[in-house]
Design a protein around this motif. Sequence first.
Motif, PDB file in Angstrom:
ATOM      1  N   ILE A   1       0.857  -1.179   0.000  1.00  0.00           N
ATOM      2  CA  ILE A   1       0.000   0.000   0.000  1.00  0.00           C
ATOM      3  C   ILE A   1       0.898   1.236   0.000  1.00  0.00           C
ATOM      4  CG2 ILE A   1      -0.203   0.105   2.530  1.00  0.00           C
ATOM      5  CD1 ILE A   1      -3.167   0.873   2.137  1.00  0.00           C
ATOM      6  N   SER A   2       0.419   2.313  -0.612  1.00  0.00           N
ATOM      7  CA  SER A   2       1.247   3.525  -0.679  1.00  0.00           C
ATOM      8  C   SER A   2       1.116   4.329   0.612  1.00  0.00           C
ATOM      9  CB  SER A   2       0.809   4.388  -1.862  1.00  0.00           C
ATOM     10  OG  SER A   2      -0.475   4.925  -1.606  1.00  0.00           O
ATOM     11  N   TYR A   3       2.098   5.186   0.870  1.00  0.00           N
ATOM     12  CA  TYR A   3       2.032   6.059   2.044  1.00  0.00           C
ATOM     13  C   TYR A   3       0.731   6.847   2.055  1.00  0.00           C
ATOM     14  CZ  TYR A   3       7.107   5.309   2.521  1.00  0.00           C
ATOM     15  OH  TYR A   3       8.342   4.765   2.661  1.00  0.00           O
ATOM     16  N   GLU A   4       0.376   7.388   0.892  1.00  0.00           N
ATOM     17  CA  GLU A   4      -0.836   8.221   0.811  1.00  0.00           C
ATOM     18  C   GLU A   4      -2.078   7.472   1.249  1.00  0.00           C
ATOM     19  OE1 GLU A   4      -0.427   9.300  -3.321  1.00  0.00           O
ATOM     20  OE2 GLU A   4      -0.962  11.377  -2.744  1.00  0.00           O
ATOM     21  N   GLU A   5      -2.211   6.267   0.702  1.00  0.00           N
ATOM     22  CA  GLU A   5      -3.387   5.470   1.059  1.00  0.00           C
ATOM     23  C   GLU A   5      -3.361   5.099   2.547  1.00  0.00           C
ATOM     24  OE1 GLU A   5      -4.508   2.780  -2.754  1.00  0.00           O
ATOM     25  OE2 GLU A   5      -2.401   2.715  -2.122  1.00  0.00           O
ATOM     26  N   MET A   6      -2.183   4.744   3.022  1.00  0.00           N
ATOM     27  CA  MET A   6      -2.059   4.360   4.433  1.00  0.00           C
ATOM     28  C   MET A   6      -2.396   5.535   5.343  1.00  0.00           C
ATOM     29  SD  MET A   6      -1.381   1.575   6.113  1.00  0.00           S
ATOM     30  CE  MET A   6      -2.390   1.846   7.556  1.00  0.00           C
ATOM     31  N   LEU A   7      -1.974   6.744   4.930  1.00  0.00           N
ATOM     32  CA  LEU A   7      -2.315   7.939   5.707  1.00  0.00           C
ATOM     33  C   LEU A   7      -3.817   8.128   5.781  1.00  0.00           C
ATOM     34  CD1 LEU A   7       0.297  10.600   4.497  1.00  0.00           C
ATOM     35  CD2 LEU A   7       0.045   9.673   6.821  1.00  0.00           C
ATOM     36  N   GLU A   8      -4.484   7.959   4.617  1.00  0.00           N
ATOM     37  CA  GLU A   8      -5.944   8.122   4.602  1.00  0.00           C
ATOM     38  C   GLU A   8      -6.604   7.074   5.491  1.00  0.00           C
ATOM     39  OE1 GLU A   8      -7.711  10.475   3.366  1.00  0.00           O
ATOM     40  OE2 GLU A   8      -6.762  11.330   1.581  1.00  0.00           O
ATOM     41  N   MET A   9      -6.113   5.823   5.401  1.00  0.00           N
ATOM     42  CA  MET A   9      -6.711   4.770   6.228  1.00  0.00           C
ATOM     43  C   MET A   9      -6.506   5.063   7.712  1.00  0.00           C
ATOM     44  SD  MET A   9      -5.964   1.293   4.066  1.00  0.00           S
ATOM     45  CE  MET A   9      -7.293   0.243   4.619  1.00  0.00           C
ATOM     46  N   ALA A  10      -5.280   5.482   8.063  1.00  0.00           N
ATOM     47  CA  ALA A  10      -5.002   5.782   9.482  1.00  0.00           C
ATOM     48  C   ALA A  10      -5.895   6.916   9.958  1.00  0.00           C
ATOM     49  CB  ALA A  10      -3.537   6.147   9.666  1.00  0.00           C
ATOM     50  N   ALA A  11      -6.093   7.924   9.107  1.00  0.00           N
ATOM     51  CA  ALA A  11      -6.926   9.064   9.487  1.00  0.00           C
ATOM     52  C   ALA A  11      -8.393   8.674   9.564  1.00  0.00           C
ATOM     53  CB  ALA A  11      -6.740  10.207   8.488  1.00  0.00           C
ATOM     54  N   CYS A  12      -8.774   7.576   8.893  1.00  0.00           N
ATOM     55  CA  CYS A  12     -10.186   7.183   8.827  1.00  0.00           C
ATOM     56  C   CYS A  12     -10.520   6.020   9.743  1.00  0.00           C
ATOM     57  CB  CYS A  12     -10.568   6.855   7.395  1.00  0.00           C
ATOM     58  SG  CYS A  12     -10.535   8.322   6.361  1.00  0.00           S
ATOM     59  N   GLY A  13      -9.630   5.731  10.698  1.00  0.00           N
ATOM     60  CA  GLY A  13     -10.013   4.771  11.721  1.00  0.00           C
ATOM     61  C   GLY A  13      -9.289   3.434  11.683  1.00  0.00           C
ATOM     62  N   THR A  14      -8.443   3.182  10.666  1.00  0.00           N
ATOM     63  CA  THR A  14      -7.682   1.934  10.668  1.00  0.00           C
ATOM     64  C   THR A  14      -6.566   2.083  11.693  1.00  0.00           C
ATOM     65  OG1 THR A  14      -8.207   1.493   8.375  1.00  0.00           O
ATOM     66  CG2 THR A  14      -6.261   0.382   9.261  1.00  0.00           C
ATOM     67  N   LYS A  15      -6.660   1.280  12.784  1.00  0.00           N
ATOM     68  CA  LYS A  15      -5.834   1.552  13.961  1.00  0.00           C
ATOM     69  C   LYS A  15      -4.388   1.072  13.850  1.00  0.00           C
ATOM     70  CE  LYS A  15      -9.046   3.092  16.969  1.00  0.00           C
ATOM     71  NZ  LYS A  15     -10.140   3.178  15.985  1.00  0.00           N
ATOM     72  N   ILE A  16      -4.098   0.251  12.875  1.00  0.00           N
ATOM     73  CA  ILE A  16      -2.845  -0.490  12.929  1.00  0.00           C
ATOM     74  C   ILE A  16      -1.581   0.376  12.918  1.00  0.00           C
ATOM     75  CG2 ILE A  16      -2.789  -0.931  10.445  1.00  0.00           C
ATOM     76  CD1 ILE A  16      -1.801  -3.801  11.378  1.00  0.00           C
ATOM     77  N   LEU A  17      -1.583   1.461  12.184  1.00  0.00           N
ATOM     78  CA  LEU A  17      -0.444   2.389  12.201  1.00  0.00           C
ATOM     79  C   LEU A  17      -0.950   3.773  12.532  1.00  0.00           C
ATOM     80  CD1 LEU A  17       1.783   1.561   9.085  1.00  0.00           C
ATOM     81  CD2 LEU A  17       2.317   1.155  11.487  1.00  0.00           C
ATOM     82  N   HIS A  18      -0.166   4.499  13.318  1.00  0.00           N
ATOM     83  CA  HIS A  18      -0.575   5.845  13.672  1.00  0.00           C
ATOM     84  C   HIS A  18      -0.160   6.813  12.568  1.00  0.00           C
ATOM     85  CE1 HIS A  18      -1.096   9.434  16.207  1.00  0.00           C
ATOM     86  NE2 HIS A  18      -1.935   8.662  16.862  1.00  0.00           N
ATOM     87  N   LEU A  19      -0.990   7.824  12.381  1.00  0.00           N
ATOM     88  CA  LEU A  19      -0.761   8.836  11.357  1.00  0.00           C
ATOM     89  C   LEU A  19       0.669   9.392  11.392  1.00  0.00           C
ATOM     90  CD1 LEU A  19      -2.859   9.914   9.414  1.00  0.00           C
ATOM     91  CD2 LEU A  19      -3.329  11.794  10.975  1.00  0.00           C
ATOM     92  N   ARG A  20       1.150   9.718  12.598  1.00  0.00           N
ATOM     93  CA  ARG A  20       2.470  10.343  12.730  1.00  0.00           C
ATOM     94  C   ARG A  20       3.574   9.474  12.183  1.00  0.00           C
ATOM     95  NH1 ARG A  20       3.083  11.527  19.010  1.00  0.00           N
ATOM     96  NH2 ARG A  20       5.104  12.389  18.442  1.00  0.00           N
ATOM     97  N   CYS A  21       3.442   8.183  12.454  1.00  0.00           N
ATOM     98  CA  CYS A  21       4.470   7.252  12.020  1.00  0.00           C
ATOM     99  C   CYS A  21       4.497   7.151  10.501  1.00  0.00           C
ATOM    100  CB  CYS A  21       4.169   5.919  12.705  1.00  0.00           C
ATOM    101  SG  CYS A  21       4.647   4.480  11.812  1.00  0.00           S
ATOM    102  N   VAL A  22       3.321   7.113   9.885  1.00  0.00           N
ATOM    103  CA  VAL A  22       3.257   7.015   8.419  1.00  0.00           C
ATOM    104  C   VAL A  22       3.765   8.314   7.783  1.00  0.00           C
ATOM    105  CG1 VAL A  22       1.803   6.501   6.424  1.00  0.00           C
ATOM    106  CG2 VAL A  22       1.261   5.502   8.645  1.00  0.00           C
ATOM    107  N   GLU A  23       3.402   9.447   8.380  1.00  0.00           N
ATOM    108  CA  GLU A  23       3.894  10.736   7.866  1.00  0.00           C
ATOM    109  C   GLU A  23       5.418  10.790   7.904  1.00  0.00           C
ATOM    110  OE1 GLU A  23       1.833  13.493  10.355  1.00  0.00           O
ATOM    111  OE2 GLU A  23       0.137  13.674   8.969  1.00  0.00           O
ATOM    112  N   TYR A  24       5.970  10.323   9.012  1.00  0.00           N
ATOM    113  CA  TYR A  24       7.424  10.300   9.168  1.00  0.00           C
ATOM    114  C   TYR A  24       8.056   9.410   8.098  1.00  0.00           C
ATOM    115  CZ  TYR A  24      11.017  11.867  12.418  1.00  0.00           C
ATOM    116  OH  TYR A  24      12.051  12.530  13.016  1.00  0.00           O
TER     117      TYR A  24
END
Lengths: 423, 423
Positions: B196-219
């Motif tokens: 999965i791409s960073y962008e998609e993972m960021l959207e998922m994290a922001a939309c409730g997918t708990k597995i990775l935190h937004l900050r970590c994916v942004e980093y």
Amino acid sequence: MALIVQKYGGSSVSDAEAIKRVAQRIVAQKKAGYDVVVVVSAMGDTTDELIDLAEQVSPLPPARELDMLLTAGERMSMALVAMAIENLGFEARSFTGSQAGVITTSLHGNAKIIDVTPGRIKEAVDEGAICIVAGFQGVSQDTKDITTLGRGGSDTTAVALAAALEADACEIYSDVDGVFTADPRIVPSAQRIPQISYEEMLEMAACGTKILHLRCVEYARQYNMPLHVRSSFSQKQGTWVVPEVEESEGMEQPIISGVSHDRSEAKITVVGVPDKIGEAATIFRALAEAEINIDMIVQNVSAVSTSRTDISFTVPKDFGKEAVAALKKVQEKVGFESLRYDDKIGKVSLIGAGMRSYPGVTARFFDAIAGSGTNVEMISTSEIRISVIVEEDQVDEAVRAAHSEFRLDADQVEAVVYGGTGR
Amino acid sequence: MALIVQKYGGSSVSDAEAIKRVAQRIVAQKKAGYDVVVVVSAMGDTTDELIDLAEQVSPLPPARELDMLLTAGERMSMALVAMAIENLGFEARSFTGSQAGVITTSLHGNAKIIDVTPGRIKEAVDEGAICIVAGFQGVSQDTKDITTLGRGGSDTTAVALAAALEADACEIYSDVDGVFTADPRIVPSAQRIPQISYEEMLEMAACGTKILHLRCVEYARQYNMPLHVRSSFSQKQGTWVVPEVEESEGMEQPIISGVSHDRSEAKITVVGVPDKIGEAATIFRALAEAEINIDMIVQNVSAVSTSRTDISFTVPKDFGKEAVAALKKVQEKVGFESLRYDDKIGKVSLIGAGMRSYPGVTARFFDAIAGSGTNVEMISTSEIRISVIVEEDQVDEAVRAAHSEFRLDADQVEAVVYGGTGR
């Protein structure tokens, strides 16, 4: 402003209630107009629980990592004490040993303090904060790794910090009321000693009185730091450990301060050592190389008929096996006949700076021991101490007999005080 | 030599057995020829237990001291992991956040990483040691105090350290097998997403997918650090989060990566806002000043008859009361008519980089939602995401309908792969 360093042991911070009680005591000191720096141990059984965890993970945990693990204990207690103080409306800041500037050697598990550079503590104190410092821990000068100070480490931290901060006194809090003339579990009439000199306290610590560790007292003596050993569960005065015991008006100090005992040692006798120069040195070098500390040593003159002698000494029981093994390695070289090992012994010591000027003390001590039906196996003395090794079963009786002979029992002392004889 | 940073969450190091299992996995990586740096969280429930202790001592523990307390948790787990590795015959050294050079802002409890200066880690790695670093913690640049990073902190530590060490990849271990196309508790046929791409993972994290935190994916995105999200309880490949998803041979990427949902928000409607310039700004400034984060915002064109409009938005439920209070304060100034508050809502989001080039996605999504009998209350979209607010009770049905519509169910995907349609 006067500065007091207080040290609280594990039993004084064993749970949330105990921590809140300690916080009130600290705040009371602050309210009384003192600057206060506090050193804490880990809560209750935390250290044992952490060691247990380590052993579940590794049968022989590496020392560096064990130190890292164990130092979590004081980290918890110091933060909790700081929180409890803040909750009472006073500013508090906690500091690790490293943050407090406790610089040590790099011997993990038994590091020695090299220096204390408490710049951050001074700054925080100057800003009016109460500082809570983790005891028992420091940072290695060479490797920058976290170290622990080993037994008596928290007390030593407190005294070292008090010295570096030029504190007015260092209070050592635990769950007992002070230093007693004998162990109250053996001598119920034993009583608190109001003042004792560093020298006497060192002898007592070395002879089995557990309340203060030798290192801590040595440190205090080196820096002339007055120690106040007392209970965190009462407001009573405890025992002051000071350079010179003050004489109360119209009364001399008692000759004897107390009777200590120790059941942690074993006796080894090297039988039939040839009476030649250097044999004893070979024996004790073998033990030193095995890193075994020796306490009492006794050697009699040789029997004329054989030109051989016996050398007896005591070692900590925990090192008994190693000591015997180390000696067996040099048996052929030294040419001694055999080894005897006895771990059913105990040491009873009479301690008092006053005995220097009272020649009859030794005789009275031996009379008392003999009167209790106890056989003396070894004797050793210092300027202010007489120690005897006796059978383990006879330790209690010997302690009681000596304690009573020198009128240390509570009712006897009353008599001394009001009678004014000074004996 | 290639360097891998691994991060193990609390469930992976919950007890001695778990720690020994993790140690074996780490050693296996080392044996496979990699340098390994490991970031660990606190064991299992340790953090909760420490917070509980703090609350027993103080109803509102000061943040500096809470950080000092909580950081004891990783200190324990990292030392234990290091011990377990050494017990397997490999050299391991543990480091606190401060020792590892994790420099942060001074906001206790929610500090941000400013810089990572891992000199000691590099040195230890060069000497062949496996490094174990405490996650979630650092040291404040200004005050030199110990800080914690807040939610997602350990993952962020791992990614930041991986970036600073120029690692080849960062593996995030937990108790789940990777990122799934939907929550498997709601959609049992949901499946693991291999890439999965960073962008998609960021959207998922922001939309409730708990597995990775937004900050970590942004980093990770900022430093182009590939993340591998996987389970510490199996050897299976997990989900790779990468800059660009590679296309498998002869097959396009699926349009949609997954369906996320979130029940943590509440909806507020400001009714009858006068249609004048600056009114919306006043409303949102009031919320910003109360430090409340707003997620979706919807405003319709004004009704011609009244020149008034309604503005709806969502906020975290935990801040619902504060948001309403902040708005009531500006009611007179803005002149809106009333407030409506609804915390029985949920958000369902469809995420996929592929939707950029497939105009029909929105229509299919709404058809599917409608087909499940679900009423849509609010809509918001990004380039690669469509989110709708629905009634809380209807979240599960909506998720299942969307998941099925976009052929994400396990059996459907098989069909896509072998059918080769790329849809």
